[in-house]
Design a protein around this motif. Structure first.
Motif, mmCIF file in Angstrom:
data_model
loop_
_atom_site.group_PDB
_atom_site.id
_atom_site.type_symbol
_atom_site.label_atom_id
_atom_site.label_comp_id
_atom_site.label_asym_id
_atom_site.label_seq_id
_atom_site.Cartn_x
_atom_site.Cartn_y
_atom_site.Cartn_z
ATOM 1 N N GLN A 27 -3.037 86.848 40.190
ATOM 2 C CA GLN A 27 -4.135 86.426 41.313
ATOM 3 C C GLN A 27 -4.399 87.835 42.160
ATOM 4 N N ALA A 28 -3.410 88.288 42.408
ATOM 5 C CA ALA A 28 -3.271 89.624 43.071
ATOM 6 C C ALA A 28 -4.268 90.618 42.429
ATOM 7 N N GLY A 29 -4.148 90.771 41.129
ATOM 8 C CA GLY A 29 -5.003 91.543 40.274
ATOM 9 C C GLY A 29 -6.445 91.092 40.439
ATOM 10 N N ARG A 30 -6.863 89.986 40.307
ATOM 11 C CA ARG A 30 -8.075 89.577 40.389
ATOM 12 C C ARG A 30 -8.666 90.025 41.821
ATOM 13 N N GLN A 31 -7.856 89.689 42.900
ATOM 14 C CA GLN A 31 -8.400 90.062 44.205
ATOM 15 C C GLN A 31 -8.767 91.640 44.495
ATOM 16 N N VAL A 32 -7.864 92.403 44.020
ATOM 17 C CA VAL A 32 -7.915 93.841 44.112
ATOM 18 C C VAL A 32 -8.872 94.588 43.329
ATOM 19 N N PHE A 33 -8.960 93.806 41.886
ATOM 20 C CA PHE A 33 -9.961 94.485 41.120
ATOM 21 C C PHE A 33 -11.477 94.283 41.493
ATOM 22 N N ALA A 34 -11.510 93.061 42.111
ATOM 23 C CA ALA A 34 -12.886 92.593 42.745
ATOM 24 C C ALA A 34 -13.076 93.354 43.913
ATOM 25 N N ARG A 35 -12.122 93.744 44.896
ATOM 26 C CA ARG A 35 -12.397 94.485 46.262
ATOM 27 C C ARG A 35 -12.711 95.908 45.878
ATOM 28 N N ILE A 36 -11.837 96.537 45.023
ATOM 29 C CA ILE A 36 -12.249 98.143 44.866
ATOM 30 C C ILE A 36 -12.379 98.651 43.511
ATOM 31 N N GLY A 37 -12.398 97.607 42.914
ATOM 32 C CA GLY A 37 -12.773 98.190 41.123
ATOM 33 C C GLY A 37 -11.626 98.602 40.363
ATOM 34 N N PHE A 38 -11.792 98.241 39.045
ATOM 35 C CA PHE A 38 -10.611 98.615 38.191
ATOM 36 C C PHE A 38 -9.949 99.933 38.266
ATOM 37 N N GLU A 39 -11.017 100.928 38.216
ATOM 38 C CA GLU A 39 -10.730 102.398 38.021
ATOM 39 C C GLU A 39 -10.028 102.724 39.290
ATOM 40 N N ALA A 40 -10.588 102.228 40.567
ATOM 41 C CA ALA A 40 -9.797 102.619 41.752
ATOM 42 C C ALA A 40 -8.270 101.994 42.074
ATOM 43 N N THR A 41 -8.148 100.998 41.322
ATOM 44 C CA THR A 41 -6.884 99.944 41.566
ATOM 45 C C THR A 41 -5.599 100.872 41.022
ATOM 46 N N THR A 42 -4.572 100.632 41.738
ATOM 47 C CA THR A 42 -3.292 101.060 41.232
ATOM 48 C C THR A 42 -2.364 99.868 41.109
ATOM 49 N N VAL A 43 -1.316 100.147 40.575
ATOM 50 C CA VAL A 43 -0.140 99.140 40.369
ATOM 51 C C VAL A 43 0.305 98.786 42.030
ATOM 52 N N ARG A 44 0.432 99.906 42.660
ATOM 53 C CA ARG A 44 0.886 99.399 44.024
ATOM 54 C C ARG A 44 0.003 98.734 45.064
ATOM 55 N N ASP A 45 -1.246 98.831 44.427
ATOM 56 C CA ASP A 45 -2.425 98.092 45.372
ATOM 57 C C ASP A 45 -2.157 96.666 45.060
ATOM 58 N N ILE A 46 -1.955 96.211 43.537
ATOM 59 C CA ILE A 46 -1.500 94.943 43.257
ATOM 60 C C ILE A 46 -0.233 94.384 43.745
ATOM 61 N N ILE A 47 0.868 94.997 43.766
ATOM 62 C CA ILE A 47 1.924 94.620 44.429
ATOM 63 C C ILE A 47 2.088 94.510 45.965
ATOM 64 N N ARG A 48 1.099 95.181 46.554
ATOM 65 C CA ARG A 48 1.140 94.920 48.030
ATOM 66 C C ARG A 48 0.239 93.669 48.451
ATOM 67 N N GLU A 49 -0.556 93.148 47.418
ATOM 68 C CA GLU A 49 -1.329 92.079 47.602
ATOM 69 C C GLU A 49 -0.319 90.721 47.378
ATOM 70 N N THR A 50 0.721 91.015 46.719
ATOM 71 C CA THR A 50 1.927 89.968 46.673
ATOM 72 C C THR A 50 2.952 90.057 47.599
ATOM 73 N N ALA A 51 3.941 89.131 47.680
ATOM 74 C CA ALA A 51 5.085 89.023 48.286
ATOM 75 C C ALA A 51 6.241 89.620 47.299
ATOM 76 N N LEU A 52 5.903 90.191 46.257
ATOM 77 C CA LEU A 52 7.029 90.544 45.320
ATOM 78 C C LEU A 52 7.476 91.968 45.404
ATOM 79 N N ALA A 53 8.587 92.124 45.166
ATOM 80 C CA ALA A 53 9.371 93.757 44.965
ATOM 81 C C ALA A 53 8.496 94.244 43.838
ATOM 82 N N SER A 54 8.447 95.656 43.942
ATOM 83 C CA SER A 54 7.959 96.601 42.711
ATOM 84 C C SER A 54 8.662 96.258 41.430
#
Length: 209
Positions: A27-54
């Motif tokens: 779900q975090a991946g969907r939101q981040v990919f939609a918001r800033i695009g696949f190319e600009a997305t980093t793993v850190r961006d996806i993690i920040r969208e969750t409550a999970l540790a890296s």
């Protein structure tokens, strides 16, 4: 006091936690990919969208590419269920194409609701991709459906169902991509146009022989 929780209960809780964590990452991946695009997305961006540790993220995925592929597989699997409903209801080629296009356009519209509402780029490719085993299976199912319906309606057997399947899927993907860029998103309009285009072309092709 000793822990009397049974191994089966503990195993069930672990499985539930794993499933919940995986869903959260997707779900975090969907939101981040939609918001800033696949190319600009980093793993850190996806993690920040969750409550999970890296570290938790890397228990499930090695990269953003793996997240993207998992989202595509998940979406295609869910669309496959909708296609089964279309197959069960269709009485004719016209019925099948109308219900199938409406199911697809409606599906990718719902998949992109957050992006549409926020004005972010849509993620049509995450709706349904063509280069996964799951989608290849969907294409094979669509071809089998078309062959069955064409035979049932007595349409000449020389129709190239491989080309017809590719055309039907190609129209859906290209039109779906443009549909998501337009406001308002018009599922019914896209469905009517796609059906008319494909069925008119098939009738013209059939009339030539």
């Amino acid at each position: 006091m000793a822990d009397t929780t049974s191994p089966a209960t503990l195993s069930g809780k672990r499985a539930s936690t794993k499933a919940a964590n995986r869903r959260a990452i997707l779900q975090a991946g969907r939101q981040v990919f939609a918001r800033i695009g696949f190319e600009a997305t980093t793993v850190r961006d996806i993690i920040r969208e969750t409550a999970l540790a890296s570290g938790t993220f890397y228990n499930y995925f090695k990269s953003k590419e793996e997240v993207f592929h998992a989202i595509a597989e998940d979406s295609t699997h869910r669309f496959r269920d909708r296609l089964a409903d279309v197959r069960a209801r269709a009485e004719s080629l016209e019925d099948y194409m109308e219900h199938a296009y409406r199911a697809y356009f409606g599906f990718i519209s719902r998949e992109n609701e957050d992006a549409i509402e926020s004005g972010a780029p849509h993620i049509a490719l995450i709706g349904v991709r063509v280069d996964t085993p799951e989608m290849q299976a969907v294409a094979q199912e669509i071809r089998a459906d078309l062959e069955h319906i064409l035979a049932k309606q007595g349409i000449r057997p020389s129709v190239d169902t491989e080309y017809l399947t590719a055309a039907a899927i190609g129209i859906a993907r290209e039109m779906g991509d443009y549909m998501l860029k337009r406001r308002p998103v018009d599922v019914e309009g896209a469905t009517r146009f796609a059906c008319t285009l494909l069925l008119s072309g098939l009738k013209t092709l059939d009339a030539r022989v």
